[in-house]
Structures are given as C-alpha cells and as structure tokens.
Write an enzyme that holds these catalytic residues in place. Sequence first.
Site, PDB file in Angstrom:
ATOM      1  N   SER A  32       0.447  -9.873  11.028  1.00  0.00           N
ATOM      2  CA  SER A  32       1.797 -10.248  10.631  1.00  0.00           C
ATOM      3  C   SER A  32       1.825 -10.519   9.128  1.00  0.00           C
ATOM      4  CB  SER A  32       2.254 -11.453  11.462  1.00  0.00           C
ATOM      5  OG  SER A  32       3.644 -11.637  11.375  1.00  0.00           O
ATOM      6  N   ASP A  41       4.922  -7.410  16.539  1.00  0.00           N
ATOM      7  CA  ASP A  41       4.088  -8.282  15.720  1.00  0.00           C
ATOM      8  C   ASP A  41       2.747  -8.601  16.388  1.00  0.00           C
ATOM      9  OD1 ASP A  41       3.143 -10.775  14.400  1.00  0.00           O
ATOM     10  OD2 ASP A  41       5.114 -10.731  13.445  1.00  0.00           O
TER      11      ASP A  41
END
Length: 280
Positions: free
Chosen positions: A44, A189
């Site tokens: 991320s 993510d």
Amino acid sequence: MKNERALVVGGGGVAGIAWATGVLAGLADAGLDVTDADALFGTSAGSVVAAQLTSGVEPPALFGAQVDPALQQKELTPRAGALVEAFEFAAKVDAEVTDPVQRLRRMGEMALAAETVTEAARRAVIEARLPSHRWPERNLSVIAVHAVRGETRIFDRSSGVGLVDAVTASCAIPGVWPAATVGDDRYIDGGVRSLTNLDLAAGYARTLVIAPMPDPVLDADAASIAERGGLIEVITPDDAALAAFGTDPLSPASRTPAGHAGFGQGRAAAQEIAALWTMA
C-alpha cells in the site's frame, strides 16, 4: 550476501507515506542509509515509498516533496466517510469469517461493488507519485490481493506488470479507491492481507520494518523471523507522529506534520538501527 538485509515498508495512507519517508530521511541525516537493502518489500503506502527509494532520488529530496507545500503533488479526496466504512466492513468480515482467503474475497467483493473515483483518475495520482515508472534493477516486491480469488500477488520486475500498475493495485483500498485492473484481473490493496506483509520477507538475516499503522500480525511475524535466527527492528509512529497523522491518514494536510514527525523519529532511532544494519 544476497539475502542479508531486507527493508519492509507498510501501509498508512498519505500520512504514512510522509511519515515513512521522514523516518528514512532522518536516518540518512544521522548518517545511516538503509536504502541500500538487498530487498525492499512495499505494501500500500509502503509500495509508494519503496518504489520512490529505488528510483534514484535521494531521501532528502523525497522528504522535501512530502513536507514542502510548494512541492507536494495534488491528491484526490475520497468520498466522505469511505475510509471509516472500509474499516467497519473489515471488522465485520473479521468477526464473521475465519478462513483468510474467504475474508480477502469478501473484501474484494466489496471493492468491486463500491462507488469510487475512476481507475484512470486514481492511476494518474500514483503515476505522479513515482519519480520513475520503470522497475529498478533492485529487488523490489510490491504486494496486492486478487479481488476475486483472494490470492496474494507479489509484483516485481519479472512479473510482466508495469510498476505504476503494480503500485496502483497495492494502494487500492477497498471501498475508498477502485480495484485496479491489471491485464484481465482486478486487484485490491495488499494491506487487507497484512499492513506490512512481513511474513513474505522471511529468509533475510536482518530486517528493518517501517510500519506507519498497527498491523495485528506484525508481532507474530516478527517473532517467527526471530525464532529462525533473523534479526529484526521495527519502527512505528510515536505519540507525536500519531498526533501529526490526525484523524484521517488520507488527508493531504497530514503530510507536512507527519513527515517532520517521522524525520525526528528517524534521527532518534539511527544509532539503534545502525547496530542492526551495519553489523559485520
């Protein structure tokens, strides 16, 4: 040694990018460059930081781009309440589902059904964040999750996927940003699996983890590495940094205070980290 030192950078929104960049710049300012790691793992926000570190731009310049308003790039603003709703949904899934792959599939389902900005708009933001759009010759791994199958995907320069697409996928917070299209697949993510994915970096003799947000499995993963003889240090935000993050880690206004807080932590931690990083 090829598998000697690993740098792991976890997720934490734009505040996390600024803070982690500040930590690295603070370490460098104190005379310790940890960007020479044999391998870098980014999840991320951490995928942005790791990609920036391997772009050839030095930590002081990367730091300046985070804390100087004149140099800060434009960021998108997600739908109001989207991040809170994402965390609430994740907590609900955690309470209902024990199978880890099924849990990730549920998060993917939510992401694919969510109303967000367009993929093109989100990708443009990631593209602007990265000084280089080419995979480095360095050993860089970017972690994402397949939105349908719930499988972990580790992107690197041999994966046949462009760096911008890989980082966009790793940063696709379910319900906040659109699931990212890579070829015929959609990804979310990598932080929905683990905010650091430290377990994927097992096998290195020395590991430095920079973790902007609490990762429920971090302690267990670190203990597992230590039990197998690996040495590990973890840097997490102190109280001043948490205050600098504010209540919304996706707020662009958090970048300057979070970056400066990280810089101070990096300088303060340099001696301790050097004992790990520079040992013979």
